[in-house]
Design an enzyme around this catalytic site. Structure first.
Site, mmCIF file in Angstrom:
data_model
loop_
_atom_site.group_PDB
_atom_site.id
_atom_site.type_symbol
_atom_site.label_atom_id
_atom_site.label_comp_id
_atom_site.label_asym_id
_atom_site.label_seq_id
_atom_site.Cartn_x
_atom_site.Cartn_y
_atom_site.Cartn_z
ATOM 1 C CE1 TYR A 108 123.584 -25.635 32.269
ATOM 2 C CE2 TYR A 108 122.539 -27.363 33.557
ATOM 3 C CZ TYR A 108 122.524 -26.102 33.019
ATOM 4 O OH TYR A 108 121.449 -25.292 33.237
ATOM 5 C CD GLU A 196 122.763 -22.110 33.038
ATOM 6 O OE1 GLU A 196 123.170 -21.013 32.589
ATOM 7 O OE2 GLU A 196 121.936 -22.815 32.452
#
Ligand code: GDP
Ligand code: MN
Length: 389
Positions: A108, A196
Site C-alpha cells: 500500500y 493512492e
C-alpha cells in the site's frame, strides 16, 4: 474532485510511475479489441469513482475474448455497488482493459494532505490490497507514516528508508524511489489532495508496478489546472450537488427527511447535530453562503425538495453578511412559486431580523417561526407528518 483509475494511471505514467499497459472501452466490442491488442490474459476493470470493486465483482481476470465480452456485457450500463458507494452504486460507462500482472506481493502507498502537520504525508504498508481504513483499525502498527517538508521536498533518503521498511531489496529500492518521486511530483504539481496506489505490486520477476491508482484534486485549484478539470466525469457525481453548485450552493445529499437550508458550514453542521439530538434525521447539508439573494434561496428550496424523502424544511439563518429580509423574501417566494404544502420552519437571527420576521408574518403563509436553534430543530422534528407504521 475525483477522477477515474485509468485517468490517474495516465497522470502517474507521465510522472514516471510504472503502470500496466491498457486501454479504455465503452462497449464490449471495444473491450475485446483492446484485449486482442494487449494479448490475453487481461484484467477488465469497471471504472467508477469508488474503490472496493474487486470484492464487488467489478474486476475480473479474463483468459479469452469470449470471457471479456461476457464480463463487459454484464457490467456496462449497470450500477456497481461496492463498500464505498451508497446503496444505489455508481454507473459503469467505461472499462479499463489491462495486461494481466503476475503478482508476488501487494503493498500500500498513499499520499495525503495531513491537516495537523499542514504537510503532505506518505502512508505505506506491506499489507496492500485491503482497504486502508480497515488496516488502520485492525493493524495500526502495519502502517508507516512519513511527513514531507515542503522546503526540501521529498528527499531521497526518505524514499530509501520507506523502501527498507517495506522489506525491499536490490533494484527494488531504486524503483520504489522512482515511484515515490513520481507520486510526490504529481501530487504537488497538480494540486492533488490524495494519491493512492493500492496495491503497489511486486511482480513475479521482482519489479514494482502500480496495479490500482486513485487521485483526488483540490476543487478550489481547478481554475489553474485546466488539464485536471477536463478529467471530471459528472456522470459519477450526485446530480443534485452539481445543480446546487451552479447556484453557488454547497449541497450534500443525506438519508433523512428534514430538509435543511442554512447559511455557513459551521451552522449547518451544528443544525444537523441539533436535529439528531431532537430525534430527527437531516435529509441534506446545505450552505447557502453569504449575501444570498431571494433567488438563491428559491434555488435552495428547489434543490432540497428534489429529494422525495423530504417531509419538512428547516431554514436556519444567522445573518452576518446575509440579510434576514432577503432570506425571508426568498422563503415566501419559494413557498408561493413551488406551491408548497409541507411544513416549513424558519429561524432568523442577525442582520435585518425585524424586517425578516415582518415579511414572514405579513405573508399570511403557514410558515412556522422559531427563535433559537434548539427550538427550530425540535419544531422541525415535531412537524413531520406522522410516519406510516
Ligand atoms: P479495487 O478493489 O477497487 O481497489 O480494485 P483493484 O484495482 O485494487 O483490484 C482489486 C484486486 O484485484 C487487486 O488487489 C488484485 O488482487 C486483483 N487484481 C487486479 N489486477 C490484477 C492483475 O493484473 N493480476 C492479478 N493476478 N490480480 C489483479
Ligand atoms: Mn485497489
Amino acid at each position: 474532485m475525483d477522477i477515474h483509475e485509468h485517468q490517474a494511471k495516465d497522470v502517474l505514467r507521465r510522472f514516471g510511475v510504472p503502470v500496466p499497459d491498457g486501454g479504455i472501452a465503452f462497449a464490449p466490442e471495444q473491450a475485446m479489441h483492446e484485449a486482442r491488442k494487449l494479448g490475453l490474459p487481461v484484467v477488465v476493470k469497471a471504472q467508477v469513482h469508488a474503490g472496493g470493486r474487486g470484492a464487488a465483482g467489478g474486476v475480473k481476470l479474463c483468459r479469452s475474448e469470449t470471457e471479456v465480452n461476457a464480463f463487459a456485457l454484464s457490467l456496462l450500463g449497470r450500477n456497481l455497488v461496492t463498500k464505498q458507494t451508497d446503496a444505489q452504486g455508481k454507473p459503469v460507462h467505461r472499462l479499463l482493459v489491462e495486461k494481466a500482472t503476475d503478482i508476488s506481493k501487494e503493498l500500500y502507498l498513499g499520499l495525503v494532505l495531513d491537516r495537523k502537520s499542514e504537510r503532505i504525508m506518505i502512508v505505506a504498508s506491506r499489507e496492500g490490497g485491503m482497504e486502508i481504513e480497515e488496516l488502520a483499525e485492525d493493524r495500526p502498527d502495519a502502517l508507516v507514516r512519513m511527513v514531507i517538508d515542503p522546503a526540501t521536498g521529498l528527499v531521497p533518503f526518505q524514499s530509501r528508508e520507506l523502501a527498507f521498511k517495506l522489506g525491499m531489496s536490490g533494484s527494488q529500492i531504486a524503483q520504489f524511489s522512482n515511484v515515490m518521486r513520481g507520486c510526490y511530483r504529481a501530487f504537488r504539481d497538480l494540486d492533488a489532495t490524495m494519491v493512492e496506489i493500492n496495491p503497489l505490486v511486486i511482480t513475479g520477476s521482482g519489479d514494482l508496478i502500480a496495479l490500482d491508482a486513485k487521485m483526488s484534486f483540490d476543487t478550489n485549484a481547478l481554475f489553474r489546472r485546466p488539464e485536471v478539470a477536463a478529467l471530471r466525469d459528472p456522470g459519477q457525481e450526485d446530480p443534485r450537488e452539481d445543480a446546487a453548485a451552479e447556484h453557488g450552493l454547497n449541497y450534500v445529499g443525506l438519508e433523512g427527511d428534514i430538509g435543511c437550508i442554512i447559511n455557513g458550514a459551521g451552522l449547518a453542521m451544528a443544525t444537523m447535530d441539533m436535529i439528531q439530538l431532537a430525534g430527527g434525521s437531516p435529509a441534506n447539508f446545505l450552505d447557502i453562503g453569504g449575501g444570498a439573494s431571494p433567488e438563491r434561496v428559491v434555488a435552495a428550496f428547489r434543490t432540497v425538495l428534489s429529494d422525495p424523502n423530504v417531509s419538512v424544511v428547516l431554514v436556519n439563518i444567522f445573518a452576518g453578511i446575509n440579510r434576514c429580509d432577503w432570506v425571508a423574501s426568498g422563503v415566501v417566494q419559494a413557498y408561493r412559486e413551488l406551491n408548497l404544502t409541507l411544513p416549513v420552519v424558519v429561524r432568523l437571527a442577525g442582520t435585518n431580523v425585524d424586517e425578516g420576521r415582518w415579511i414572514i408574518n405579513e405573508s399570511g403563509l403557514p410558515l412556522i417561526s422559531a427563535d433559537t436553534l434548539a427550538e427550530a430543530a425540535a419544531t422541525a422534528v415535531a412537524s413531520r407528518p406522522a410516519m406510516a407504521a
